[in-house]
Design a protein around this motif. Sequence first.
Motif, PDB file in Angstrom:
ATOM      1  N   VAL A  20      26.036   5.725  -2.664  1.00 30.13           N
ATOM      2  CA  VAL A  20      26.232   5.824  -1.210  1.00 30.13           C
ATOM      3  C   VAL A  20      25.044   5.193  -0.477  1.00 30.13           C
ATOM      4  N   ALA A  21      23.852   5.346  -1.020  1.00 31.75           N
ATOM      5  CA  ALA A  21      22.662   4.775  -0.390  1.00 31.75           C
ATOM      6  C   ALA A  21      22.597   3.261  -0.580  1.00 31.75           C
ATOM      7  N   PHE A  22      22.854   2.809  -1.811  1.00 34.27           N
ATOM      8  CA  PHE A  22      22.630   1.400  -2.120  1.00 34.27           C
ATOM      9  C   PHE A  22      23.709   0.468  -1.591  1.00 34.27           C
ATOM     10  N   VAL A  23      24.959   0.868  -1.579  1.00 34.51           N
ATOM     11  CA  VAL A  23      26.031  -0.045  -1.145  1.00 34.51           C
ATOM     12  C   VAL A  23      25.815  -0.489   0.307  1.00 34.51           C
ATOM     13  N   LEU A 146      19.441   6.095   6.833  1.00 34.17           N
ATOM     14  CA  LEU A 146      20.410   6.707   5.924  1.00 34.17           C
ATOM     15  C   LEU A 146      20.028   6.453   4.467  1.00 34.17           C
ATOM     16  N   PHE A 147      19.530   5.265   4.187  1.00 32.95           N
ATOM     17  CA  PHE A 147      19.161   4.917   2.824  1.00 32.95           C
ATOM     18  C   PHE A 147      18.080   5.852   2.290  1.00 32.95           C
ATOM     19  N   PHE A 148      16.994   6.008   3.030  1.00 35.36           N
ATOM     20  CA  PHE A 148      15.890   6.825   2.528  1.00 35.36           C
ATOM     21  C   PHE A 148      16.231   8.318   2.531  1.00 35.36           C
ATOM     22  N   LEU A 149      17.082   8.756   3.457  1.00 37.62           N
ATOM     23  CA  LEU A 149      17.566  10.133   3.429  1.00 37.62           C
ATOM     24  C   LEU A 149      18.412  10.361   2.181  1.00 37.62           C
ATOM     25  N   ILE A 176       8.928  10.876  -5.284  1.00 35.57           N
ATOM     26  CA  ILE A 176       9.739   9.920  -4.538  1.00 35.57           C
ATOM     27  C   ILE A 176      10.450  10.616  -3.373  1.00 35.57           C
ATOM     28  N   THR A 177      10.879  11.853  -3.587  1.00 39.91           N
ATOM     29  CA  THR A 177      11.487  12.624  -2.499  1.00 39.91           C
ATOM     30  C   THR A 177      10.504  12.758  -1.346  1.00 39.91           C
ATOM     31  N   LEU A 178       9.275  13.115  -1.670  1.00 37.85           N
ATOM     32  CA  LEU A 178       8.255  13.289  -0.629  1.00 37.85           C
ATOM     33  C   LEU A 178       7.942  11.956   0.061  1.00 37.85           C
ATOM     34  N   ALA A 179       7.828  10.878  -0.713  1.00 39.22           N
ATOM     35  CA  ALA A 179       7.530   9.565  -0.128  1.00 39.22           C
ATOM     36  C   ALA A 179       8.668   9.094   0.782  1.00 39.22           C
ATOM     37  N   LEU A 184      10.860   8.024   6.079  1.00 38.98           N
ATOM     38  CA  LEU A 184      11.919   8.330   7.031  1.00 38.98           C
ATOM     39  C   LEU A 184      11.330   8.858   8.338  1.00 38.98           C
ATOM     40  N   THR A 185      10.338   9.721   8.243  1.00 32.45           N
ATOM     41  CA  THR A 185       9.677  10.277   9.424  1.00 32.45           C
ATOM     42  C   THR A 185       9.014   9.171  10.243  1.00 32.45           C
ATOM     43  N   ILE A 186       8.355   8.236   9.557  1.00 29.61           N
ATOM     44  CA  ILE A 186       7.709   7.111  10.251  1.00 29.61           C
ATOM     45  C   ILE A 186       8.755   6.265  10.974  1.00 29.61           C
ATOM     46  N   VAL A 187       9.857   5.952  10.287  1.00 27.68           N
ATOM     47  CA  VAL A 187      10.896   5.119  10.894  1.00 27.68           C
ATOM     48  C   VAL A 187      11.484   5.815  12.124  1.00 27.68           C
TER      49      VAL A 187
END
Length: 196
Positions: A20-23, A146-149, A176-179, A184-187
């Motif tokens: 779902v993230a990559f497509v 959406l991708f990073f979430l 990786i979850t934390l990163a 996502l927060t920065i964006v």
Amino acid sequence: MIDTSFKLLFSGLAIALALVAFVPYVRSILKGTTRPHVFSWFIWGITTVIVFFAQLEADGGMGAWPIGISGLLTVAVAVLAFIKRADISITKTDWLFFAAALASLPFWYLTSDPLWTVVVLSVVDLFGFGPTIRKAYESPHQESQLFFLSLALRNCFAILALESYSVTTVLFPLSITLACTVLLTIVVFRRRTVLA
């Protein structure tokens, strides 16, 4: 203790979230909306594939599957980003992280312990976020929220799907979850302050 059927369900959910993230992410690269940093993606691809094998050796079982599939998808994004000439600005520091990712292979062989390989690769992978965080701060509209979430959630499910919990199996997906959450927060923050 969570039984095997739940582990399989969590693994399936993690794999589904990866897809779902990559497509849509790949579609946005093809449209030119998203311009990923090529070197970050190569570093992430190498580290993710190596961690997958380390997790398998540490009895991560079906919880490692989402990491393996994500590793292959990540390498594909790196190749696509290179072909589409997305963000190809590569610094000396980027080369250092790339070399560290490659150096982890003989390190694993010499120590015969996947733990130290996962520790090194987790650190390298986190440093691989550096160019993307810099780019996301400067151009927040070129990254997909959406991708990073989805990746953060994928890693949560991958952790739940692990058949054996240890630093070797949990460290990488947790870091990786934390990163992803930080990125996502920065964006989100920068999109509110920077016009498209």
